[in-house]
Design a protein around this motif. Sequence first.
Motif, PDB file in Angstrom:
ATOM      1  N   ALA A  53      30.523  42.360  35.660  1.00 15.26           N
ATOM      2  CA  ALA A  53      32.005  42.637  36.220  1.00 15.26           C
ATOM      3  C   ALA A  53      32.445  41.396  36.504  1.00 15.26           C
ATOM      4  CB  ALA A  53      32.195  43.751  37.375  1.00 15.26           C
ATOM      5  N   ILE A  54      33.936  41.347  36.764  1.00 16.40           N
ATOM      6  CA  ILE A  54      34.852  40.081  37.234  1.00 16.40           C
ATOM      7  C   ILE A  54      35.454  40.542  38.432  1.00 16.40           C
ATOM      8  CG2 ILE A  54      36.620  38.533  36.421  1.00 16.40           C
ATOM      9  CD1 ILE A  54      33.851  38.176  34.859  1.00 16.40           C
ATOM     10  N   ARG A  55      35.610  39.707  39.388  1.00  8.93           N
ATOM     11  CA  ARG A  55      36.574  40.022  40.394  1.00  8.93           C
ATOM     12  C   ARG A  55      37.608  38.808  40.181  1.00  8.93           C
ATOM     13  NH1 ARG A  55      35.897  41.557  46.390  1.00  8.93           N
ATOM     14  NH2 ARG A  55      37.529  40.135  47.586  1.00  8.93           N
ATOM     15  N   ALA A  56      38.844  39.323  40.350  1.00  9.35           N
ATOM     16  CA  ALA A  56      39.961  38.434  39.955  1.00  9.35           C
ATOM     17  C   ALA A  56      41.030  38.521  40.938  1.00  9.35           C
ATOM     18  CB  ALA A  56      40.245  38.320  38.484  1.00  9.35           C
ATOM     19  N   ASN A  57      42.152  37.301  41.287  1.00 11.53           N
ATOM     20  CA  ASN A  57      42.953  37.482  42.179  1.00 11.53           C
ATOM     21  C   ASN A  57      44.359  37.312  41.553  1.00 11.53           C
ATOM     22  OD1 ASN A  57      44.655  37.205  44.366  1.00 11.53           O
ATOM     23  ND2 ASN A  57      44.567  34.892  44.211  1.00 11.53           N
ATOM     24  N   GLY A  58      45.241  38.532  41.577  1.00 12.29           N
ATOM     25  CA  GLY A  58      46.634  38.315  41.370  1.00 12.29           C
ATOM     26  C   GLY A  58      47.008  39.176  40.094  1.00 12.29           C
ATOM     27  N   PRO A  59      47.977  39.577  39.744  1.00 11.00           N
ATOM     28  CA  PRO A  59      48.331  40.342  38.376  1.00 11.00           C
ATOM     29  C   PRO A  59      48.118  39.456  37.418  1.00 11.00           C
ATOM     30  CG  PRO A  59      49.847  41.067  40.313  1.00 11.00           C
ATOM     31  CD  PRO A  59      49.192  39.708  40.673  1.00 11.00           C
ATOM     32  N   ASP A  60      48.743  38.103  37.274  1.00 11.44           N
ATOM     33  CA  ASP A  60      48.706  37.284  36.240  1.00 11.44           C
ATOM     34  C   ASP A  60      47.194  36.985  35.609  1.00 11.44           C
ATOM     35  OD1 ASP A  60      51.471  37.221  36.401  1.00 11.44           O
ATOM     36  OD2 ASP A  60      51.747  35.225  37.303  1.00 11.44           O
ATOM     37  N   ASP A  61      46.492  36.497  36.777  1.00 11.94           N
ATOM     38  CA  ASP A  61      44.984  36.362  36.363  1.00 11.94           C
ATOM     39  C   ASP A  61      44.362  37.446  35.660  1.00 11.94           C
ATOM     40  OD1 ASP A  61      45.598  33.733  37.414  1.00 11.94           O
ATOM     41  OD2 ASP A  61      43.927  33.449  38.726  1.00 11.94           O
ATOM     42  N   ILE A  62      44.653  38.383  36.287  1.00 12.81           N
ATOM     43  CA  ILE A  62      44.010  40.002  36.007  1.00 12.81           C
ATOM     44  C   ILE A  62      44.371  40.175  34.407  1.00 12.81           C
ATOM     45  CG2 ILE A  62      43.771  42.310  36.457  1.00 12.81           C
ATOM     46  CD1 ILE A  62      43.738  41.532  39.707  1.00 12.81           C
ATOM     47  N   ALA A  63      45.662  40.114  34.434  1.00  9.12           N
ATOM     48  CA  ALA A  63      46.176  40.320  33.020  1.00  9.12           C
ATOM     49  C   ALA A  63      45.509  39.580  31.831  1.00  9.12           C
ATOM     50  CB  ALA A  63      47.698  40.308  32.915  1.00  9.12           C
ATOM     51  N   ALA A  64      45.404  38.232  32.110  1.00  5.89           N
ATOM     52  CA  ALA A  64      45.031  37.416  31.301  1.00  5.89           C
ATOM     53  C   ALA A  64      43.475  37.724  30.823  1.00  5.89           C
ATOM     54  CB  ALA A  64      44.935  35.917  31.679  1.00  5.89           C
ATOM     55  N   GLN A  84      38.343  32.904  40.486  1.00  5.70           N
ATOM     56  CA  GLN A  84      39.577  32.402  41.225  1.00  5.70           C
ATOM     57  C   GLN A  84      39.452  31.144  41.625  1.00  5.70           C
ATOM     58  OE1 GLN A  84      40.094  35.134  44.797  1.00  5.70           O
ATOM     59  NE2 GLN A  84      38.301  36.249  44.300  1.00  5.70           N
ATOM     60  N   ALA A  85      40.896  30.596  41.452  1.00  4.01           N
ATOM     61  CA  ALA A  85      40.971  29.127  41.813  1.00  4.01           C
ATOM     62  C   ALA A  85      42.439  28.945  42.449  1.00  4.01           C
ATOM     63  CB  ALA A  85      40.958  28.412  40.471  1.00  4.01           C
ATOM     64  N   THR A  93      38.372  40.564  27.867  1.00  2.00           N
ATOM     65  CA  THR A  93      36.984  41.180  28.100  1.00  2.00           C
ATOM     66  C   THR A  93      37.274  42.519  28.460  1.00  2.00           C
ATOM     67  OG1 THR A  93      35.152  41.232  29.533  1.00  2.00           O
ATOM     68  CG2 THR A  93      37.203  40.618  30.683  1.00  2.00           C
ATOM     69  N   ASP A  94      36.357  43.610  28.270  1.00  2.00           N
ATOM     70  CA  ASP A  94      36.088  44.872  28.633  1.00  2.00           C
ATOM     71  C   ASP A  94      35.221  45.143  29.797  1.00  2.00           C
ATOM     72  OD1 ASP A  94      37.883  45.955  26.439  1.00  2.00           O
ATOM     73  OD2 ASP A  94      36.315  45.832  25.222  1.00  2.00           O
ATOM     74  N   LEU A  95      34.936  44.114  30.425  1.00  2.00           N
ATOM     75  CA  LEU A  95      34.181  44.218  31.589  1.00  2.00           C
ATOM     76  C   LEU A  95      34.753  44.711  32.796  1.00  2.00           C
ATOM     77  CD1 LEU A  95      32.152  40.807  31.862  1.00  2.00           C
ATOM     78  CD2 LEU A  95      31.281  43.314  31.130  1.00  2.00           C
ATOM     79  N   PRO A  96      34.340  45.556  33.634  1.00  2.00           N
ATOM     80  CA  PRO A  96      35.196  46.122  34.943  1.00  2.00           C
ATOM     81  C   PRO A  96      35.742  44.737  35.578  1.00  2.00           C
ATOM     82  CG  PRO A  96      33.255  47.071  34.715  1.00  2.00           C
ATOM     83  CD  PRO A  96      33.032  46.219  33.803  1.00  2.00           C
ATOM     84  N   ILE A  97      36.841  45.089  36.217  1.00  2.00           N
ATOM     85  CA  ILE A  97      37.559  44.071  36.930  1.00  2.00           C
ATOM     86  C   ILE A  97      37.727  44.448  38.504  1.00  2.00           C
ATOM     87  CG2 ILE A  97      39.599  42.678  37.354  1.00  2.00           C
ATOM     88  CD1 ILE A  97      39.966  42.454  34.449  1.00  2.00           C
ATOM     89  N   VAL A  98      37.276  43.891  39.191  1.00  2.00           N
ATOM     90  CA  VAL A  98      37.672  44.125  40.752  1.00  2.00           C
ATOM     91  C   VAL A  98      38.741  43.345  41.196  1.00  2.00           C
ATOM     92  CG1 VAL A  98      36.802  44.103  43.245  1.00  2.00           C
ATOM     93  CG2 VAL A  98      35.117  44.274  41.151  1.00  2.00           C
ATOM     94  N   GLY A  99      40.015  43.915  41.155  1.00  2.00           N
ATOM     95  CA  GLY A  99      41.119  43.170  41.379  1.00  2.00           C
ATOM     96  C   GLY A  99      41.592  42.973  42.796  1.00  2.00           C
ATOM     97  N   LEU A 100      42.224  42.136  43.277  1.00  2.00           N
ATOM     98  CA  LEU A 100      42.750  42.082  44.513  1.00  2.00           C
ATOM     99  C   LEU A 100      44.273  40.942  44.337  1.00  2.00           C
ATOM    100  CD1 LEU A 100      41.280  38.679  45.975  1.00  2.00           C
ATOM    101  CD2 LEU A 100      39.787  40.120  44.403  1.00  2.00           C
ATOM    102  N   HIS A 101      44.736  40.898  45.502  1.00  2.00           N
ATOM    103  CA  HIS A 101      45.985  40.146  45.590  1.00  2.00           C
ATOM    104  C   HIS A 101      45.957  39.439  46.964  1.00  2.00           C
ATOM    105  CE1 HIS A 101      50.614  39.760  44.408  1.00  2.00           C
ATOM    106  NE2 HIS A 101      49.974  38.440  44.732  1.00  2.00           N
ATOM    107  N   LYS A 102      45.647  37.972  46.982  1.00  2.00           N
ATOM    108  CA  LYS A 102      45.852  37.375  48.332  1.00  2.00           C
ATOM    109  C   LYS A 102      47.219  37.133  48.566  1.00  2.00           C
ATOM    110  CE  LYS A 102      41.256  35.399  47.744  1.00  2.00           C
ATOM    111  NZ  LYS A 102      40.392  33.976  47.624  1.00  2.00           N
ATOM    112  N   LEU A 103      47.818  37.496  49.499  1.00  2.00           N
ATOM    113  CA  LEU A 103      49.273  37.329  49.991  1.00  2.00           C
ATOM    114  C   LEU A 103      49.489  37.226  51.479  1.00  2.00           C
ATOM    115  CD1 LEU A 103      51.999  37.601  48.413  1.00  2.00           C
ATOM    116  CD2 LEU A 103      52.024  40.050  48.956  1.00  2.00           C
ATOM    117  N   GLY A 104      50.082  36.345  51.842  1.00  2.00           N
ATOM    118  CA  GLY A 104      50.297  36.194  53.116  1.00  2.00           C
ATOM    119  C   GLY A 104      49.512  34.991  53.792  1.00  2.00           C
TER     120      GLY A 104
END
Length: 220
Positions: A41-52, A14-15, A57-68
């Motif tokens: 595994a990878i932890r990533a923020n937001g649909p754009d970063d997660i899609a990229a 995340q950045a 990679t085929d690693l599991p992705i822990v997805g989140l969306h920081k908003l607000g």
Amino acid sequence: MRTLARGSLVVSCQAGPENPIHGPAAMALMAQAAEAGGAGAIRANGPDDIAAIRAVTDLPIVGLHKLGDPAGVFITPTYGCAAGVVAAGADLVALDATLRPRPERLDEQITRIHDELGVPVMGDVDSLDAGLAAREAGADFVATTLSGYTDGRTPTGPDIELVRQLATRLDCPIIAEGRIWTAEDVMSVRDAGAYAVVVGTAITNPRDITARLVGALAVR
């Protein structure tokens, strides 16, 4: 479905917008480098970063969306945020599970994620009470992500005691996250009962790593 395995090192890629490496392309490269180093595994923020990241990679992705507002519940605060990151390729949704006021009831949000998206939920907490409530609300994993960030204090190291308390009291996997800088930190939280460990800044934020080391040079 990709699952988060016991003993995994989860690398948080995340950045923020103020960081020169902000953006999907850079985060995808970070994820590839993490995978090459053995990340589980990878932890990533937001649909754009997660899609990229999902594209490379085929690693599991822990997805989140920081908003607000970052002063409140802003890690995946709504079901809609969760749906967006799952559609982008996340295998597991992380969300703020602290006891602060929130836009949706935690148990209702988790139930919808389970029933409608079919993925596990990681509750990011800041205390034992929040961890107990998160598990009661249906969280599949409980993480120490927000320890030290909700009450005005910022400790210098990982919250080993919270990991130990959660591992003792809960019947679900406990994920250690927050201020984990060294191999010794990783071993300490593992020994306290962590199922897996998330590391972010110490691996994927060269700006902050540089600033930390520059600061050390200034100490007399």
